[in-house]
Design a protein around this motif. Structure first.
Motif, PDB file in Angstrom:
ATOM      1  N   VAL A  70      50.338  39.993  50.138  1.00 40.10           N
ATOM      2  CA  VAL A  70      48.634  40.972  49.144  1.00 40.10           C
ATOM      3  C   VAL A  70      48.012  41.354  50.223  1.00 40.10           C
ATOM      4  CG1 VAL A  70      46.488  39.615  48.138  1.00 40.10           C
ATOM      5  CG2 VAL A  70      49.256  39.244  47.021  1.00 40.10           C
TER       6      VAL A  70
ATOM      7  N   TRP B  72      51.827  35.185  48.805  1.00 43.15           N
ATOM      8  CA  TRP B  72      50.033  35.854  49.642  1.00 43.15           C
ATOM      9  C   TRP B  72      49.950  36.746  51.104  1.00 43.15           C
ATOM     10  CZ3 TRP B  72      45.226  36.171  49.498  1.00 43.15           C
ATOM     11  CH2 TRP B  72      44.600  35.637  50.196  1.00 43.15           C
TER      12      TRP B  72
ATOM     13  N   LEU C 239      44.356  45.645  43.859  1.00 42.39           N
ATOM     14  CA  LEU C 239      45.928  45.993  45.388  1.00 42.39           C
ATOM     15  C   LEU C 239      46.895  45.732  44.894  1.00 42.39           C
ATOM     16  CD1 LEU C 239      44.406  42.813  47.011  1.00 42.39           C
ATOM     17  CD2 LEU C 239      43.532  45.081  48.162  1.00 42.39           C
TER      18      LEU C 239
ATOM     19  N   VAL D  46      49.121  44.612  44.082  1.00 36.58           N
ATOM     20  CA  VAL D  46      50.388  43.712  43.707  1.00 36.58           C
ATOM     21  C   VAL D  46      51.049  43.027  42.492  1.00 36.58           C
ATOM     22  CG1 VAL D  46      49.830  43.441  46.216  1.00 36.58           C
ATOM     23  CG2 VAL D  46      48.829  41.836  44.605  1.00 36.58           C
TER      24      VAL D  46
ATOM     25  N   THR E   9      53.872  38.184  43.209  1.00 31.19           N
ATOM     26  CA  THR E   9      53.583  38.762  44.983  1.00 31.19           C
ATOM     27  C   THR E   9      53.168  37.158  45.884  1.00 31.19           C
ATOM     28  OG1 THR E   9      53.089  40.653  44.103  1.00 31.19           O
ATOM     29  CG2 THR E   9      52.992  40.225  46.805  1.00 31.19           C
TER      30      THR E   9
ATOM     31  N   TYR F 260      45.998  44.506  51.204  1.00 32.54           N
ATOM     32  CA  TYR F 260      44.706  44.302  51.635  1.00 32.54           C
ATOM     33  C   TYR F 260      44.073  45.337  52.447  1.00 32.54           C
ATOM     34  CZ  TYR F 260      39.465  43.013  53.208  1.00 32.54           C
ATOM     35  OH  TYR F 260      38.569  42.737  53.616  1.00 32.54           O
TER      36      TYR F 260
ATOM     37  N   LYS G 298      44.582  31.902  45.312  1.00 29.53           N
ATOM     38  CA  LYS G 298      46.212  31.243  45.841  1.00 29.53           C
ATOM     39  C   LYS G 298      45.877  30.075  46.544  1.00 29.53           C
ATOM     40  CE  LYS G 298      48.979  35.233  44.359  1.00 29.53           C
ATOM     41  NZ  LYS G 298      50.704  34.988  44.977  1.00 29.53           N
TER      42      LYS G 298
ATOM     43  N   TYR H 239      44.766  41.789  41.005  1.00 30.72           N
ATOM     44  CA  TYR H 239      45.751  42.344  41.523  1.00 30.72           C
ATOM     45  C   TYR H 239      46.004  43.879  40.966  1.00 30.72           C
ATOM     46  CZ  TYR H 239      47.427  37.083  41.595  1.00 30.72           C
ATOM     47  OH  TYR H 239      47.689  36.157  42.251  1.00 30.72           O
TER      48      TYR H 239
ATOM     49  N   ILE I 231      41.615  36.384  44.802  1.00 25.64           N
ATOM     50  CA  ILE I 231      43.341  36.579  44.748  1.00 25.64           C
ATOM     51  C   ILE I 231      43.128  35.228  45.284  1.00 25.64           C
ATOM     52  CG2 ILE I 231      45.385  37.198  45.963  1.00 25.64           C
ATOM     53  CD1 ILE I 231      44.579  40.086  44.777  1.00 25.64           C
TER      54      ILE I 231
ATOM     55  N   TYR J 194      39.727  40.691  46.527  1.00 27.56           N
ATOM     56  CA  TYR J 194      40.995  40.299  48.285  1.00 27.56           C
ATOM     57  C   TYR J 194      40.564  38.633  48.031  1.00 27.56           C
ATOM     58  CZ  TYR J 194      42.722  38.645  52.286  1.00 27.56           C
ATOM     59  OH  TYR J 194      43.552  37.989  53.603  1.00 27.56           O
TER      60      TYR J 194
END
Length: 137
Positions: free
Chosen positions: A91, A88, A80, A82, A86, A95, A136, A77, A132, A129
């Motif tokens: 995100v 998706w 990136l 974020v 946050t 990215y 997610k 996180y 995450i 990425y």
């Protein structure tokens, strides 16, 4: 074992399996010969594939391996820029912005050191990425 010996054994085993002469009655010895044939064939194919890979256009030095070590979710996180809350879509947007700024193709006109740093940063951004994304989904 060189390739000619291996090739000779393959031919010899095929001829033995196909021929009507058997050391033992029934098909027991043919099954054993078939097992050896498959073993030697696989060994022959692996040797051929390894030789073809090493003599291809790409050399081992061009293949970059990912650095060893795991990145935590918090680090992902942070990389990136974020937060945990946050959505998706944001995100993904972060990215794409990071990749647009640090992609190696964007710094191709600059020095070799900057290109290598951009490649390393791209790998790290992709790792973040993917971490995450797993969290997610």
């Amino acid at each position: 074992m060189n390739k000619y010996t291996l090739f000779f054994l393959l031919i010899l085993l095929v001829v033995y399996i196909v021929s009507p002469l058997d050391l033992f009655p029934f098909v027991f010895d043919d099954l054993i010969a078939l097992g050896f044939l498959l073993y030697f064939w696989r060994k022959f194919k692996n040797r051929k594939n390894q030789r073809g890979y090493n003599s291809g256009k790409r050399s081992q030095s061009n293949i970059k391996s990912e650095p060893v070590g795991q990145m935590s979710l918090d680090e992902a996180y942070k990389l990136l820029n974020v937060s945990h809350e946050t959505p998706w879509s944001e995100v993904q947007k972060a990215y794409k912005e990071k990749m647009a700024k640090s992609h190696p193709d964007k710094v191709a006109h600059l020095g070799k050191e900057l290109q290598e740093k951009a490649e390393e940063l791209t790998v790290e951004i992709n790792k973040a990425y993917n971490i995450i994304k797993r969290y997610k989904s």
